[in-house]
Motif scaffolding. Structure first.
Motif, PDB file in Angstrom:
ATOM      1  N   VAL A 158       0.859  -1.179   0.000  1.00  0.00           N
ATOM      2  CA  VAL A 158       0.000   0.000   0.000  1.00  0.00           C
ATOM      3  C   VAL A 158       0.895   1.228   0.000  1.00  0.00           C
ATOM      4  O   VAL A 158       1.737   1.392   0.893  1.00  0.00           O
ATOM      5  CB  VAL A 158      -0.943   0.010   1.221  1.00  0.00           C
ATOM      6  CG1 VAL A 158      -1.797   1.278   1.217  1.00  0.00           C
ATOM      7  CG2 VAL A 158      -1.826  -1.232   1.228  1.00  0.00           C
ATOM      8  N   ASP A 159       0.734   2.060  -0.998  1.00  0.00           N
ATOM      9  CA  ASP A 159       1.529   3.276  -1.143  1.00  0.00           C
ATOM     10  C   ASP A 159       0.556   4.442  -1.266  1.00  0.00           C
ATOM     11  O   ASP A 159       0.062   4.738  -2.358  1.00  0.00           O
ATOM     12  CB  ASP A 159       2.411   3.175  -2.387  1.00  0.00           C
ATOM     13  CG  ASP A 159       3.335   4.377  -2.556  1.00  0.00           C
ATOM     14  OD1 ASP A 159       3.371   5.230  -1.649  1.00  0.00           O
ATOM     15  OD2 ASP A 159       4.013   4.462  -3.590  1.00  0.00           O
ATOM     16  N   GLY A 160       0.257   5.081  -0.132  1.00  0.00           N
ATOM     17  CA  GLY A 160      -0.764   6.118  -0.141  1.00  0.00           C
ATOM     18  C   GLY A 160      -2.100   5.520  -0.514  1.00  0.00           C
ATOM     19  O   GLY A 160      -2.598   4.620   0.149  1.00  0.00           O
ATOM     20  N   GLU A 161      -2.680   5.970  -1.628  1.00  0.00           N
ATOM     21  CA  GLU A 161      -3.966   5.440  -2.067  1.00  0.00           C
ATOM     22  C   GLU A 161      -3.808   4.269  -3.035  1.00  0.00           C
ATOM     23  O   GLU A 161      -4.791   3.657  -3.444  1.00  0.00           O
ATOM     24  CB  GLU A 161      -4.777   6.551  -2.744  1.00  0.00           C
ATOM     25  CG  GLU A 161      -5.162   7.680  -1.784  1.00  0.00           C
ATOM     26  CD  GLU A 161      -6.021   8.730  -2.451  1.00  0.00           C
ATOM     27  OE1 GLU A 161      -6.323   8.580  -3.656  1.00  0.00           O
ATOM     28  OE2 GLU A 161      -6.400   9.692  -1.765  1.00  0.00           O
ATOM     29  N   ALA A 162      -2.577   3.962  -3.414  1.00  0.00           N
ATOM     30  CA  ALA A 162      -2.328   2.868  -4.359  1.00  0.00           C
ATOM     31  C   ALA A 162      -2.194   1.546  -3.615  1.00  0.00           C
ATOM     32  O   ALA A 162      -1.516   1.459  -2.592  1.00  0.00           O
ATOM     33  CB  ALA A 162      -1.057   3.136  -5.163  1.00  0.00           C
ATOM     34  N   VAL A 163      -2.842   0.526  -4.142  1.00  0.00           N
ATOM     35  CA  VAL A 163      -2.730  -0.836  -3.611  1.00  0.00           C
ATOM     36  C   VAL A 163      -2.222  -1.721  -4.738  1.00  0.00           C
ATOM     37  O   VAL A 163      -2.809  -1.744  -5.830  1.00  0.00           O
ATOM     38  CB  VAL A 163      -4.087  -1.360  -3.099  1.00  0.00           C
ATOM     39  CG1 VAL A 163      -3.950  -2.805  -2.611  1.00  0.00           C
ATOM     40  CG2 VAL A 163      -4.623  -0.465  -1.981  1.00  0.00           C
ATOM     41  N   VAL A 164      -1.132  -2.434  -4.491  1.00  0.00           N
ATOM     42  CA  VAL A 164      -0.555  -3.297  -5.519  1.00  0.00           C
ATOM     43  C   VAL A 164      -0.353  -4.693  -4.941  1.00  0.00           C
ATOM     44  O   VAL A 164       0.181  -4.837  -3.832  1.00  0.00           O
ATOM     45  CB  VAL A 164       0.798  -2.766  -6.040  1.00  0.00           C
ATOM     46  CG1 VAL A 164       1.155  -3.455  -7.357  1.00  0.00           C
ATOM     47  CG2 VAL A 164       0.788  -1.266  -6.207  1.00  0.00           C
ATOM     48  N   THR A 165      -0.771  -5.710  -5.678  1.00  0.00           N
ATOM     49  CA  THR A 165      -0.500  -7.098  -5.316  1.00  0.00           C
ATOM     50  C   THR A 165       0.203  -7.750  -6.498  1.00  0.00           C
ATOM     51  O   THR A 165       0.374  -7.128  -7.545  1.00  0.00           O
ATOM     52  CB  THR A 165      -1.797  -7.858  -4.990  1.00  0.00           C
ATOM     53  OG1 THR A 165      -2.616  -7.941  -6.160  1.00  0.00           O
ATOM     54  CG2 THR A 165      -2.588  -7.150  -3.892  1.00  0.00           C
ATOM     55  N   GLU A 166       0.646  -8.980  -6.324  1.00  0.00           N
ATOM     56  CA  GLU A 166       1.422  -9.738  -7.306  1.00  0.00           C
ATOM     57  C   GLU A 166       2.849  -9.182  -7.359  1.00  0.00           C
ATOM     58  O   GLU A 166       3.060  -8.002  -7.632  1.00  0.00           O
ATOM     59  CB  GLU A 166       0.779  -9.741  -8.696  1.00  0.00           C
ATOM     60  CG  GLU A 166      -0.672 -10.195  -8.721  1.00  0.00           C
ATOM     61  CD  GLU A 166      -0.871 -11.553  -8.075  1.00  0.00           C
ATOM     62  OE1 GLU A 166      -0.068 -12.474  -8.342  1.00  0.00           O
ATOM     63  OE2 GLU A 166      -1.830 -11.704  -7.302  1.00  0.00           O
ATOM     64  N   ALA A 167       3.804 -10.058  -7.089  1.00  0.00           N
ATOM     65  CA  ALA A 167       5.196  -9.635  -6.932  1.00  0.00           C
ATOM     66  C   ALA A 167       5.733  -8.907  -8.155  1.00  0.00           C
ATOM     67  O   ALA A 167       6.406  -7.875  -8.030  1.00  0.00           O
ATOM     68  CB  ALA A 167       6.065 -10.852  -6.603  1.00  0.00           C
ATOM     69  N   ALA A 168       5.452  -9.415  -9.349  1.00  0.00           N
ATOM     70  CA  ALA A 168       5.962  -8.755 -10.547  1.00  0.00           C
ATOM     71  C   ALA A 168       5.347  -7.372 -10.711  1.00  0.00           C
ATOM     72  O   ALA A 168       6.043  -6.410 -11.068  1.00  0.00           O
ATOM     73  CB  ALA A 168       5.682  -9.608 -11.782  1.00  0.00           C
ATOM     74  N   ALA A 169       4.053  -7.254 -10.447  1.00  0.00           N
ATOM     75  CA  ALA A 169       3.391  -5.952 -10.556  1.00  0.00           C
ATOM     76  C   ALA A 169       3.965  -4.960  -9.552  1.00  0.00           C
ATOM     77  O   ALA A 169       4.152  -3.778  -9.869  1.00  0.00           O
ATOM     78  CB  ALA A 169       1.886  -6.115 -10.339  1.00  0.00           C
ATOM     79  N   ILE A 170       4.264  -5.432  -8.355  1.00  0.00           N
ATOM     80  CA  ILE A 170       4.847  -4.555  -7.346  1.00  0.00           C
ATOM     81  C   ILE A 170       6.218  -4.069  -7.793  1.00  0.00           C
ATOM     82  O   ILE A 170       6.555  -2.888  -7.667  1.00  0.00           O
ATOM     83  CB  ILE A 170       4.930  -5.275  -5.979  1.00  0.00           C
ATOM     84  CG1 ILE A 170       3.514  -5.508  -5.427  1.00  0.00           C
ATOM     85  CG2 ILE A 170       5.764  -4.465  -4.987  1.00  0.00           C
ATOM     86  CD1 ILE A 170       3.469  -6.372  -4.183  1.00  0.00           C
ATOM     87  N   GLY A 171       7.024  -4.984  -8.341  1.00  0.00           N
ATOM     88  CA  GLY A 171       8.343  -4.590  -8.823  1.00  0.00           C
ATOM     89  C   GLY A 171       8.265  -3.557  -9.928  1.00  0.00           C
ATOM     90  O   GLY A 171       9.007  -2.563  -9.931  1.00  0.00           O
ATOM     91  N   LEU A 172       7.375  -3.766 -10.886  1.00  0.00           N
ATOM     92  CA  LEU A 172       7.211  -2.816 -11.989  1.00  0.00           C
ATOM     93  C   LEU A 172       6.692  -1.479 -11.480  1.00  0.00           C
ATOM     94  O   LEU A 172       7.129  -0.408 -11.932  1.00  0.00           O
ATOM     95  CB  LEU A 172       6.273  -3.389 -13.039  1.00  0.00           C
ATOM     96  CG  LEU A 172       6.792  -4.629 -13.784  1.00  0.00           C
ATOM     97  CD1 LEU A 172       5.701  -5.191 -14.697  1.00  0.00           C
ATOM     98  CD2 LEU A 172       8.033  -4.299 -14.595  1.00  0.00           C
ATOM     99  N   TYR A 173       5.760  -1.531 -10.531  1.00  0.00           N
ATOM    100  CA  TYR A 173       5.226  -0.301  -9.947  1.00  0.00           C
ATOM    101  C   TYR A 173       6.323   0.504  -9.244  1.00  0.00           C
ATOM    102  O   TYR A 173       6.465   1.709  -9.468  1.00  0.00           O
ATOM    103  CB  TYR A 173       4.099  -0.632  -8.959  1.00  0.00           C
ATOM    104  CG  TYR A 173       3.675   0.552  -8.133  1.00  0.00           C
ATOM    105  CD1 TYR A 173       2.778   1.493  -8.645  1.00  0.00           C
ATOM    106  CD2 TYR A 173       4.177   0.753  -6.849  1.00  0.00           C
ATOM    107  CE1 TYR A 173       2.401   2.598  -7.897  1.00  0.00           C
ATOM    108  CE2 TYR A 173       3.807   1.856  -6.090  1.00  0.00           C
ATOM    109  CZ  TYR A 173       2.920   2.780  -6.618  1.00  0.00           C
ATOM    110  OH  TYR A 173       2.554   3.881  -5.876  1.00  0.00           O
ATOM    111  N   LEU A 174       7.084  -0.174  -8.396  1.00  0.00           N
ATOM    112  CA  LEU A 174       8.139   0.525  -7.646  1.00  0.00           C
ATOM    113  C   LEU A 174       9.195   1.092  -8.584  1.00  0.00           C
ATOM    114  O   LEU A 174       9.702   2.200  -8.368  1.00  0.00           O
ATOM    115  CB  LEU A 174       8.783  -0.425  -6.635  1.00  0.00           C
ATOM    116  CG  LEU A 174       7.910  -0.827  -5.444  1.00  0.00           C
ATOM    117  CD1 LEU A 174       8.607  -1.912  -4.628  1.00  0.00           C
ATOM    118  CD2 LEU A 174       7.596   0.383  -4.559  1.00  0.00           C
TER     119      LEU A 174
END
Length: 209
Positions: A57-73
């Motif tokens: 959880v990054d502020g209002e953003a919620v990210v799941t799935e390891a690959a998606a989290i990596g791409l998001y970060l």
């Protein structure tokens, strides 16, 4: 501190620590007792209907799935450095191998381990040998997936390769082992490992394998 990682060191959230350390942002860990089934608690399911970790959880953003989290970060905190820009040709290789990990390496390894019967032409992961050859081609004789340039793709793809090697789920080819050693030597990877170990000690659990 806006980033919260719902974490247990025996889940894929352990690898997200490495990603967070690479991008160098402040974060906090929210302990989730998987042995007690807390990943299925309403609070977690509201964030991830799968009732699984990791959840970031990054502020209002919620990210799941390891690959998606990596791409998001990478895009959010390392755009142009840890994540190639959209007009950089390296972006194609970056995305290619980042998504190869969850869509080919993980199910391909599971299929082999479980002895699944399937038609390789109908499965996205093909045959085990094709998968291994593709991994070897991705690494080649390069330092990292993008050559001498480390990227978040290495935390996703490389993190998967390293995990599979550790637990005997992937053939220990020399190129794979050398790549995993290079990744483990990174200071951010070592900081993440130390923090996972500290969490284990704090909660009285033993490291796996």
């Amino acid at each position: 501190m806006s980033i919260t990682l719902y974490h247990h060191p025996f889940s894929r959230a352990a690898g997200i620590l490495w990603m967070l350390e690479e991008v160098g942002v402040d974060y906090e860990l929210r302990w989730v007792d998987m042995q007690a089934g807390e990943q299925k608690a309403p609070e977690i399911v509201a964030l991830n209907p799968m009732g699984k970790l990791p959840v970031l959880v990054d502020g209002e953003a919620v990210v799941t799935e390891a690959a998606a989290i990596g791409l998001y970060l990478g895009d959010r905190y390392g755009y142009g450095t840890l994540a190639p820009k959209v007009d950089d040709p390296a972006r194609a290789t970056y995305l290619r191998w980042s998504l190869f990990a969850p869509s080919v390496i993980e199910p391909g390894s599971m299929a082999k381990m479980a002895g699944w019967q399937y038609k390789p032409g109908s499965a996205g992961w093909g045959t085990p040998e094709e998968m291994l050859s593709a991994i070897e081609a991705a690494i080649g004789d390069r330092q990292f997936l993008l050559g001498d340039r480390f990227s978040m793709a290495d935390t996703i793809f490389g993190g998967t390769v390293r995990y599979m090697l550790r637990f005997g789920l992937l053939e220990k080819r020399p190129a794979f082992m050398a790549y995993a050693e290079r990744l483990s030597a990174r200071p951010a990877s070592q900081r993440a490992e130390a923090r996972n170990v500290a969490v284990m000690k704090e909660h009285g659990i033993q490291p796996p394998g």
